[in-house]
Design a protein around this motif. Structure first.
Motif, PDB file in Angstrom:
ATOM      1  N   ASP A  34       0.856  -1.188   0.000  1.00 36.36           N
ATOM      2  CA  ASP A  34       0.000   0.000   0.000  1.00 36.36           C
ATOM      3  C   ASP A  34       0.891   1.237   0.000  1.00 36.36           C
ATOM      4  OD1 ASP A  34      -2.124   1.719   0.141  1.00 36.36           O
ATOM      5  OD2 ASP A  34      -2.807   1.057   2.126  1.00 36.36           O
ATOM      6  N   CYS A  80       4.491   4.997   2.274  1.00 34.96           N
ATOM      7  CA  CYS A  80       3.550   3.903   2.558  1.00 34.96           C
ATOM      8  C   CYS A  80       2.298   4.454   3.254  1.00 34.96           C
ATOM      9  CB  CYS A  80       4.206   2.877   3.478  1.00 34.96           C
ATOM     10  SG  CYS A  80       5.872   2.398   2.974  1.00 34.96           S
ATOM     11  N   ASN A  81       1.153   3.907   2.908  1.00 30.77           N
ATOM     12  CA  ASN A  81      -0.086   4.276   3.614  1.00 30.77           C
ATOM     13  C   ASN A  81      -0.158   3.600   4.968  1.00 30.77           C
ATOM     14  OD1 ASN A  81      -1.556   6.116   1.933  1.00 30.77           O
ATOM     15  ND2 ASN A  81      -1.745   4.448   0.459  1.00 30.77           N
ATOM     16  N   LYS A  82       0.440   2.397   5.064  1.00 31.48           N
ATOM     17  CA  LYS A  82       0.455   1.671   6.330  1.00 31.48           C
ATOM     18  C   LYS A  82       1.610   0.691   6.312  1.00 31.48           C
ATOM     19  CE  LYS A  82      -3.053  -1.454   4.534  1.00 31.48           C
ATOM     20  NZ  LYS A  82      -4.320  -2.041   4.625  1.00 31.48           N
ATOM     21  N   PRO A  83       2.130   0.223   7.358  1.00 35.76           N
ATOM     22  CA  PRO A  83       1.780   0.556   8.736  1.00 35.76           C
ATOM     23  C   PRO A  83       2.327   1.918   9.177  1.00 35.76           C
ATOM     24  CG  PRO A  83       3.530  -1.066   8.732  1.00 35.76           C
ATOM     25  CD  PRO A  83       3.149  -0.832   7.296  1.00 35.76           C
ATOM     26  N   SER A  84       3.376   2.422   8.513  1.00 34.49           N
ATOM     27  CA  SER A  84       3.882   3.762   8.809  1.00 34.49           C
ATOM     28  C   SER A  84       4.363   4.384   7.505  1.00 34.49           C
ATOM     29  CB  SER A  84       5.020   3.703   9.834  1.00 34.49           C
ATOM     30  OG  SER A  84       6.110   2.966   9.328  1.00 34.49           O
ATOM     31  N   ASP A  87       7.771   2.760   6.245  1.00 35.85           N
ATOM     32  CA  ASP A  87       7.957   1.425   6.811  1.00 35.85           C
ATOM     33  C   ASP A  87       9.074   0.691   6.070  1.00 35.85           C
ATOM     34  OD1 ASP A  87       7.096  -0.937   8.423  1.00 35.85           O
ATOM     35  OD2 ASP A  87       6.634  -1.713   6.408  1.00 35.85           O
ATOM     36  N   THR A  90       8.209  -2.573   4.075  1.00 31.42           N
ATOM     37  CA  THR A  90       7.470  -2.291   2.840  1.00 31.42           C
ATOM     38  C   THR A  90       8.402  -1.712   1.791  1.00 31.42           C
ATOM     39  OG1 THR A  90       5.441  -1.904   4.101  1.00 31.42           O
ATOM     40  CG2 THR A  90       5.507  -1.018   1.863  1.00 31.42           C
TER      41      THR A  90
END
Length: 193
Positions: A34, A80-84, A87, A90
């Motif tokens: 993401d 990244c949209n998630k987790p941070s 990240d 990712t």
């Protein structure tokens, strides 16, 4: 566009970089990452502005150069949209996807820039690139170059890896960056003492 605003438009990239970036984003999406584009084209004025951050104006240093492939419309940055927002896991997965597509990744540079990706004007899709599984498959010692064998010996000598460690293709990319940083910093000489 103001020097304080980032251009996120993929259409502002060179036509080759547009194709590479779109393919990269598709492959990242397929892999369940993401992510989103934070910057594409960057003017020299914006590059100067970013370079001054953490130097002549307040803030954390965000770039190490006054020259950038963003200026030639051949580079893009992601988050990244998630987790941070940045990240590491990712970004590493995205980096592996990029390298598999023949796209340069800042995460393997001497001074890593994990969210940065770039191509040259002669980039093209290579259908014969290794799969991710192939990149993680251990390489037999006899298939390593003399330089790679020496690098592994140096890293084993200081305890960074086991002496019988069998690296994968992707390990070699990371290790060569570590080895280069150790050599340039004089760490190996320090570790011998």
């Amino acid at each position: 566009m103001s020097v304080t605003s980032a251009c996120r438009d993929i259409n502002e990239l060179h036509s080759v970089a547009q194709v590479a970036c779109k393919l990269f984003l598709e492959e990242c999406k397929k892999a369940g990452l993401d992510i989103f584009i934070t910057e594409t084209y960057r003017s020299q004025e914006r590059q100067d502005y970013l370079y001054s951050q953490g130097r002549s104006r307040p803030g954390k240093i965000v770039t190490w150069t006054l020259k950038s492939n963003h200026k030639s419309r051949l580079a893009w940055d992601i988050a990244c949209n998630k987790p941070s927002l940045y990240d590491a896991a990712t970004l590493k997965k995205a980096g592996l996807i990029a390298m598999n597509l023949g796209i340069g990744w800042g995460g393997v540079w001497k001074t890593p820039d994990m969210p940065h990706f770039e191509v040259t004007t002669n980039w093209k899709v290579d259908d014969e690139k290794m799969t991710l599984e192939e990149k993680f498959k251990p390489i037999e010692q006899k298939n390593l170059t003399e330089g790679q064998q020496n690098m592994l010996k140096r890293l084993a000598k200081i305890g960074a890896i086991a002496e019988d460690y069998k690296p994968s293709q992707i390990d070699l990319v990371w290790m060569s960056g570590i080895d280069s940083a150790f050599k340039n910093s004089g760490f190996y000489e320090f570790a011998k003492k």
